[in-house]
Scaffold this motif. Structure first.
Motif, PDB file in Angstrom:
ATOM      1  N   UNK A   1      22.473  -6.904 142.503  1.00  0.00           N
ATOM      2  CA  UNK A   1      21.194  -7.562 142.131  1.00  0.00           C
ATOM      3  C   UNK A   1      20.251  -6.524 141.410  1.00  0.00           C
ATOM      4  N   UNK A   2      18.951  -6.797 141.253  1.00  0.00           N
ATOM      5  CA  UNK A   2      18.148  -6.241 140.430  1.00  0.00           C
ATOM      6  C   UNK A   2      17.490  -5.182 140.916  1.00  0.00           C
ATOM      7  N   UNK A   3      17.247  -3.840 140.504  1.00  0.00           N
ATOM      8  CA  UNK A   3      16.129  -3.019 140.874  1.00  0.00           C
ATOM      9  C   UNK A   3      15.376  -2.461 139.866  1.00  0.00           C
ATOM     10  N   UNK A   4      14.124  -1.896 140.171  1.00  0.00           N
ATOM     11  CA  UNK A   4      13.623  -1.221 139.219  1.00  0.00           C
ATOM     12  C   UNK A   4      13.816   0.290 139.003  1.00  0.00           C
ATOM     13  N   UNK A   5      14.150   0.612 138.076  1.00  0.00           N
ATOM     14  CA  UNK A   5      14.412   2.032 137.732  1.00  0.00           C
ATOM     15  C   UNK A   5      13.398   3.008 136.962  1.00  0.00           C
ATOM     16  N   UNK A   6      13.216   4.035 137.456  1.00  0.00           N
ATOM     17  CA  UNK A   6      12.205   4.924 136.956  1.00  0.00           C
ATOM     18  C   UNK A   6      12.835   6.275 136.582  1.00  0.00           C
ATOM     19  N   UNK A   7      12.658   6.781 135.291  1.00  0.00           N
ATOM     20  CA  UNK A   7      13.007   7.910 134.925  1.00  0.00           C
ATOM     21  C   UNK A   7      11.797   8.654 134.091  1.00  0.00           C
TER      22      UNK A   7
END
Length: 406
Positions: free
Chosen positions: A279-285
């Motif tokens: 599924x979907x996650x929010x990715x932070x870089x």
């Protein structure tokens, strides 16, 4: 000297607006605690309640172990430094600093000795006979601090004291205020909307949004392990790059558009990313976790590269800020910060703020990089330091960050 404790402190106005909601905060003796957040988040209201300038609706405020809810500002023994200095223009520096001692009817010789000691600590000895109009902004701010110091209060309260100074002087005064506070060793609650001030000055940082505490931890912990999307977007300049990503079925890789990145080993545990697999996650870089692959040996093996197109390069001398875009759904950090405050503050995820159409990002790369505008670029990614967030609640999936979440 004393500790400062807020227990479930709430401020609700007659019209039903709740400016501060169940705020819990402990400031140790000698600690420099910074309350930070955007305008209207309730940080100044919280400070005013501690000072006794604003009544509290619920909860308790303790100073040195004594509940002070019903005490007047004078009885609380707090010294407050305001944004606008609040100096008496007709008085000399010495008279401004010693005014509170005059009201206490302290003998003149003792009062003069205390004023001179405060002036020595603040570097104002040569200016004691001047009027405020003859001083620079930084000197006036130090006089305001001197007026607080000379009282030997139980704690200091500072409400955006540096916001009226120009950028260069503000940097200098950040160091000055920190030096003075550490020398005096007095518990200090400092309010600012400037996250750079918060990160550089505070022993701990308390991040607020819409009247609620989002996270309270040491500056590096807030930066490296933000509790939710709001903290991630607010702390850091340039802001963290946020994308919608698809987690694979075994939780080991992420897909950003047509590109793939490795999931950090610390986030591969079934208990952490199991509910999100497939599924979907929010990715932070963070921008500094993206390096020009042409100059980096990072990323040998595995999925640790991102390709994009350069939109703009900002030359900063010691480094470059590269604005780029990739073919992936992106969340705007601005949207994360301005998400509807009518919703529950804990709900900060993609379900609330929605996916932005822009796919721009920012990378902080070495000054020697040959990256240029309108060219394709390959970044090596420090995948072990990327962040994952729940797309509905905005909560970080990192265990350390979850522990600091509110």
């Amino acid at each position: 000297m004393a500790t400062l404790t807020l227990r479930s402190v709430t401020k609700r106005y007659p019209n039903g607006v709740e400016a501060v909601s169940e705020l819990d905060l402990d400031v140790a003796d000698g600690e420099f605690m910074v309350l930070v957040g955007p305008s209207g988040c309730g940080k100044t209201t919280a400070l005013r309640m501690v000072a006794g300038l604003e009544d509290i609706t619920d909860g308790e405020i303790e100073i040195g172990g004594r509940v002070v809810n019903d005490l007047s500002p004078r009885e609380r023994d707090m010294a407050m430094v305001f944004q606008n200095y609040a100096l008496y223009p007709h008085m000399t520096v010495a008279d401004n600093i010693g005014f509170s001692l005059l009201l206490q009817k302290m003998p003149k010789a003792e009062r003069r000795a205390k004023v001179e000691e405060a002036a020595r600590v603040l570097g104002l000895t040569e200016h004691l006979d001047r009027k405020p109009a003859q001083l620079s902004g930084g000197q006036r701010q130090r006089v305001a601090m001197g007026r607080a110091i000379v009282r030997s209060p139980a704690a200091f309260l500072m409400d955006e004291p540096l916001s009226n100074l120009d950028a260069k002087l503000r940097v200098h005064m950040r160091a000055e205020v920190s030096r003075i506070q550490r020398r005096l060793g007095v518990a200090t609650l400092y309010v600012t909307h400037d996250q750079i001030e918060a990160m550089t000055m505070g022993d701990r940082v308390a991040v607020m949004r819409a009247g609620r505490l989002q996270q309270c931890a040491r500056p590096q912990e807030v930066y490296n392990a933000p509790a939710n999307l709001f903290v991630a977007a607010f702390i850091g300049s340039p802001a963290m790059n946020l994308y919608l990503g698809e987690l694979d079925k075994d939780g080991s890789t992420l897909r950003l558009g047509e590109q793939v990145l490795d999931v950090p080993a610390s986030l591969r545990d079934e208990r952490i990313n199991g509910p999100y697999r497939g599924g979907t996650v929010v990715v932070g870089i963070r921008p500094e976790e993206l390096a020009d692959a042409a100059l980096s040996d990072r990323g040998a093996g595995g999925h640790t590269r991102l390709e994009g197109t350069v939109d703009l390069v900002e030359e900063l001398g010691s480094e470059k800020l590269v604005h780029f875009h990739i073919e992936a759904s992106r969340l705007s950090a601005t949207d994360a910060l301005l998400a509807s405050e009518d919703e529950e503050p804990e709900t900060l995820g993609a379900g609330e703020i929605g996916a932005a159409t822009a796919t721009a990002g920012v990378a902080r790369v070495a000054a020697s990089s040959a990256i240029a505008r309108d060219r394709r670029v390959t970044f090596s990614v420090a995948t072990e330091r990327i962040h994952l967030f729940d797309p509905e609640t905005g909560r970080s999936l990192r265990p350390a960050a979850q522990a600091g979440a509110r």
